[in-house]
Motif scaffolding. Sequence first.
Motif, PDB file in Angstrom:
ATOM      1  N   SER A   1      -9.330  44.160  12.041  1.00  0.00           N
ATOM      2  CA  SER A   1      -8.215  43.765  11.431  1.00  0.00           C
ATOM      3  C   SER A   1      -7.203  44.201   9.910  1.00  0.00           C
ATOM      4  O   SER A   1      -6.871  43.844   9.852  1.00  0.00           O
ATOM      5  N   ASP A   2      -8.133  44.629   9.070  1.00  0.00           N
ATOM      6  CA  ASP A   2      -7.923  45.022   8.200  1.00  0.00           C
ATOM      7  C   ASP A   2      -7.631  46.278   7.859  1.00  0.00           C
ATOM      8  O   ASP A   2      -7.799  47.332   6.610  1.00  0.00           O
ATOM      9  N   GLY A   3      -8.111  47.667   9.534  1.00  0.00           N
ATOM     10  CA  GLY A   3      -7.787  48.519   8.816  1.00  0.00           C
ATOM     11  C   GLY A   3      -8.124  49.599   9.104  1.00  0.00           C
ATOM     12  O   GLY A   3      -7.500  50.881   8.205  1.00  0.00           O
ATOM     13  N   ASP A   4     -10.041  49.865   8.284  1.00  0.00           N
ATOM     14  CA  ASP A   4     -10.247  50.579   8.076  1.00  0.00           C
ATOM     15  C   ASP A   4     -11.444  51.480   8.860  1.00  0.00           C
ATOM     16  O   ASP A   4     -12.299  51.990   8.443  1.00  0.00           O
ATOM     17  N   GLU A   5     -10.962  50.771  10.507  1.00  0.00           N
ATOM     18  CA  GLU A   5     -11.642  51.177  11.636  1.00  0.00           C
ATOM     19  C   GLU A   5     -13.262  50.964  11.242  1.00  0.00           C
ATOM     20  O   GLU A   5     -13.859  51.954  11.707  1.00  0.00           O
ATOM     21  N   MET A   6     -13.383  50.158  10.707  1.00  0.00           N
ATOM     22  CA  MET A   6     -15.173  49.793  11.384  1.00  0.00           C
ATOM     23  C   MET A   6     -14.418  47.970  11.857  1.00  0.00           C
ATOM     24  O   MET A   6     -13.072  47.340  11.262  1.00  0.00           O
ATOM     25  N   LEU A   7     -15.417  47.245  12.060  1.00  0.00           N
ATOM     26  CA  LEU A   7     -15.168  45.654  12.568  1.00  0.00           C
ATOM     27  C   LEU A   7     -16.430  45.115  11.450  1.00  0.00           C
ATOM     28  O   LEU A   7     -17.344  45.828  10.645  1.00  0.00           O
TER      29      LEU A   7
END
Length: 141
Positions: free
Chosen positions: A52-58
């Motif tokens: 959801s925040d575009g950092d390529e992590m959950l």
Amino acid sequence: MEKYEQYKRVFSHFDSNGDGKISPEELRQCVASIGGDMSAEEAASAVALMDSDGDEMLCLEDFVKIVEGAEEGEKQSDLKAAFKLYAPEGSACITPESLKRMLSRLGQRSSVHDCKNMIAPFDINGDGVLNFDEFKIMMSC
């Protein structure tokens, strides 16, 4: 234990480096731990889709949405199976007659009139039968 706390505990288990995020590699490890197989590309795609925040992590919130979405899909599947029990074969709706038949199989005696009265409060479009969407509403009450 509250459901959110359970999600946090599972998330923490998957977050092997403790950074508060699940990377594509950690996701691969999670899938492998339950007997699945996921390529690095598949893991990266899955994370990108759910991130959801575009950092390529959950983050935890992403994880909770995924788990709740899966649970919702399971509930939907269970409701569809229940709906098929009440709807006549090949029909897309539950009629008062089919409801009476199923209730009779379950040991509850009801007249067609009683069944019409059971259906009426949930019959949104007023056609005298329950379609699947109306059935979902009825089952949530």
